[in-house]
Enzyme design. Structure first.
Site, PDB file in Angstrom:
ATOM      1  N   GLY A 270       0.885  -1.326  -0.012  1.00 33.05           N
ATOM      2  CA  GLY A 270       0.120  -0.070   0.034  1.00 33.05           C
ATOM      3  C   GLY A 270       0.708   1.208  -0.002  1.00 33.05           C
ATOM      4  N   GLU A 312       4.206  -6.545   0.609  1.00 36.70           N
ATOM      5  CA  GLU A 312       3.870  -6.525  -0.748  1.00 36.70           C
ATOM      6  C   GLU A 312       3.520  -5.530  -1.632  1.00 36.70           C
ATOM      7  OE1 GLU A 312       0.279  -8.746   0.628  1.00 36.70           O
ATOM      8  OE2 GLU A 312       1.393 -10.552   1.127  1.00 36.70           O
ATOM      9  N   PRO A 313       4.524  -4.636  -2.131  1.00 35.96           N
ATOM     10  CA  PRO A 313       4.516  -3.410  -2.755  1.00 35.96           C
ATOM     11  C   PRO A 313       3.990  -3.560  -4.277  1.00 35.96           C
ATOM     12  CG  PRO A 313       6.580  -3.878  -2.559  1.00 35.96           C
ATOM     13  CD  PRO A 313       5.978  -5.076  -1.650  1.00 35.96           C
ATOM     14  N   GLY A 314       3.189  -3.087  -4.675  1.00 39.30           N
ATOM     15  CA  GLY A 314       2.757  -3.221  -6.234  1.00 39.30           C
ATOM     16  C   GLY A 314       2.978  -1.899  -7.071  1.00 39.30           C
ATOM     17  N   ARG A 315       2.026  -0.909  -6.378  1.00 39.71           N
ATOM     18  CA  ARG A 315       1.992   0.425  -7.164  1.00 39.71           C
ATOM     19  C   ARG A 315       2.964   1.236  -6.960  1.00 39.71           C
ATOM     20  NH1 ARG A 315      -3.006   3.656  -6.342  1.00 39.71           N
ATOM     21  NH2 ARG A 315      -3.547   2.111  -4.782  1.00 39.71           N
ATOM     22  N   ARG A 356      -9.971   4.693 -12.740  1.00 38.51           N
ATOM     23  CA  ARG A 356      -9.488   5.089 -11.440  1.00 38.51           C
ATOM     24  C   ARG A 356     -10.284   6.292 -10.868  1.00 38.51           C
ATOM     25  NH1 ARG A 356      -5.318   6.210  -9.439  1.00 38.51           N
ATOM     26  NH2 ARG A 356      -5.399   5.300  -7.200  1.00 38.51           N
ATOM     27  N   CYS A 387     -20.141   7.151 -22.950  1.00 38.20           N
ATOM     28  CA  CYS A 387     -21.306   7.764 -22.871  1.00 38.20           C
ATOM     29  C   CYS A 387     -21.625   7.886 -21.221  1.00 38.20           C
ATOM     30  CB  CYS A 387     -22.179   7.193 -23.592  1.00 38.20           C
ATOM     31  SG  CYS A 387     -24.033   7.950 -23.619  1.00 38.20           S
ATOM     32  N   TYR A 417      -2.986  -0.275 -11.775  1.00 34.58           N
ATOM     33  CA  TYR A 417      -4.527  -0.346 -11.587  1.00 34.58           C
ATOM     34  C   TYR A 417      -5.151   0.326 -13.098  1.00 34.58           C
ATOM     35  CZ  TYR A 417      -3.220  -1.783  -7.128  1.00 34.58           C
ATOM     36  OH  TYR A 417      -2.860  -2.683  -6.008  1.00 34.58           O
TER      37      TYR A 417
END
Length: 486
Positions: A270, A312-315, A356, A387, A417
């Site tokens: 996170g 657990e890093p991702g971003r 997002r 639309c 993401y």
């Protein structure tokens, strides 16, 4: 939802609407002598011409460097308190065969949360023993596949899963390593839908029952409880929330550790990134040291050894490495009550390639990518083509006043993401992903065509319906301009 403020309080009109803030853009991003954005040594104009727009672009060297820095930061922090660490890349941020290769070569494991993500990780050659498998509703088939593949740890998310994992491991003749996901009750300072450690949500078990459930796990010969796990949320800029969560978890950890060895504590991920330049996340080295110190202090207070740590890093690895290119279709000036005019800059993508903003009110940075301009900066909102009134890519930023149809624009920090949440709303084909490095570009995820969409419609496919389409990406079968990156 889009912001109701004409101009967000954090946004300031820039002196130069062409400037690229280093905290937001990939490390290689710069402008060439013609003013064109260059990433990984390849100009945005060349990428748009070859592959079309919208286009996801990932700076391979930047992603690899961030993965290596993340591992080094946590290894140094762990060593400072006399322990070691495992760092997993959180695949939900963006997972492909190339990404798996980049992060594993940097020394990271891979964190997956579905059978599909597990399949990608295994097919890309990830060591099963260095895979962690999450998910609040893992099917029996997914659990069996993970056990049979030799996945190192499966995260137990509910009491029901204890029996399912134990049975699968017993049938396979394995002792399966597991973690128990616990809600620490810490609310990360983030969007409500991104905070995942509070009690009233779908993940994990309550802190009050962690010892009881952990003890039950230990009653199965086919299970090995390696540690507790917690994830407090996403887009977190400092170590305070992690430290508080660790302090609470260590109460249960210490009680379980006094009964039998409990070698690990996984505090999740996170870690935040800068989307606009107003965002100021602390350096990952500072965050890592703050967390490790808090764990060591807590262990001392409880009289237990400092466990091996896991994250657990991702971003924070893939997010800043990504840029999305769009072509402007229309520009519409709209007067605002009591404020400036806003220009609605509509592009050829939208919530199908970046949802997002609509989901979380996420902020982004946009710049001209095909040229520079000396015109006065104007307040803009970058809108998509769908639309839907909430189809906004960039809620508020500034572009030169002369931005117009045909301009190429780039939105920064879209590596995480965006592709993962891509969709076919309004029957828009999902777009390709191109990796750039050392002046070369190659497709790492193919885009779709309208024929691809028609082929999934059972009635249309049965009738043989098709249309003549050829996307720029599909027509370019070479792996890279000038050769493939190493």
């Amino acid at each position: 939802m889009a912001s109701i403020q004409p101009v967000p309080g954090w946004l300031r009109a820039p002196d130069d609407a062409n400037a690229l803030a280093p905290s937001v853009w990939p490390s290689s991003a710069h402008r060439d002598h013609d003013g064109r954005l260059v990433v990984g040594g390849v100009s945005a104009a060349e990428l748009a011409e070859r592959f079309g727009t919208p286009l996801y672009v990932v700076d391979e060297s930047d992603a690899r460097a961030r993965a290596a820095r993340m591992l080094a930061a946590f290894e140094a922090a762990a060593a400072s308190v006399g322990t070691s660490v495992t760092v997993y890349y959180a695949g939900k941020a963006f997972l492909s065969g190339a990404i798996v290769r980049w992060v594993t070569e940097a020394g990271l494991g891979v964190d997956v949360c579905t059978g599909g993500e597990l399949a990608v990780a295994l097919a890309a050659g990830a060591d099963p023993a260095r895979i962690g498998f999450h998910g609040n509703n893992k099917s029996v088939a997914e659990i069996e596949r993970a056990v049979e593949a030799g996945v190192g740890t499966i995260v137990i998310d509910s009491e029901i899963e204890i029996d399912r994992v134990a049975d699968a491991a017993a049938r396979a003749g394995r002792v399966q390593g597991v973690r128990l996901r616990v809600n620490s009750g810490v609310h990360a300072s983030t969007h409500e839908f991104l905070a995942t450690a509070h009690e009233d949500q779908k993940f994990g078990v309550t802190l009050e029952r962690a010892v009881e459930i952990g003890t039950r796990i230990r009653g199965f010969d086919s299970l090995d409880l390696v540690g507790l796990h917690c994830h407090i949320g996403s887009q977190i800029f400092d170590s305070a929330g992690f430290a508080e969560s660790a302090e609470r978890l260590l109460v249960a950890h210490a009680e379980l550790a006094r009964l039998a060895p409990l070698p690990e504590l996984n505090l999740g991920g996170g870690f935040g990134i800068a989307y606009p330049s107003a965002d100021e996340p602390a350096p990952i080295e500072q965050i890592a040291l703050g967390i490790a110190t808090a764990v060591a202090d807590g262990c001392r207070d409880h009289g237990v050894p400092v466990p091996k740590l896991a994250f657990e890093p991702g971003r924070a690895i893939i997010g800043p490495a990504g840029v999305t290119l769009y072509t402007v279709g229309t520009v519409k000036p709209v007067p605002l009550d009591g404020g400036p005019w806003r220009h609605y800059v509509s592009v050829d993508g939208g919530m199908s390639d970046n949802i997002r903003t609509a989901l979380y009110g996420a902020d982004y940075t946009v710049r001209l990518a095909g040229r520079v301009s000396d015109e006065t900066p104007s307040l803009v909102r970058v809108a998509g083509k769908h639309c839907e009134s909430g189809d906004i890519v960039v809620d508020a930023d500034y572009l030169p006043h002369d931005v117009g149809p045909g301009d190429l624009v780039a939105v920064a920090a879209t590596g995480a993401y965006c592709w993962s949440l891509a969709n076919n709303y309004n029957h828009v084909p999902r777009r390709p992903v191109v990796a750039v490095r050392d002046g070369m570009a190659r497709v790492i995820v193919h885009g779709e065509t309208e024929d691809d969409l028609l082929s999934r419609d059972a009635e249309l496919a049965a009738s043989g319906s098709s249309i003549e389409t050829e996307s720029p990406e599909r027509s370019d079968t070479s792996d890279a301009a000038g050769g493939a990156p190493a």
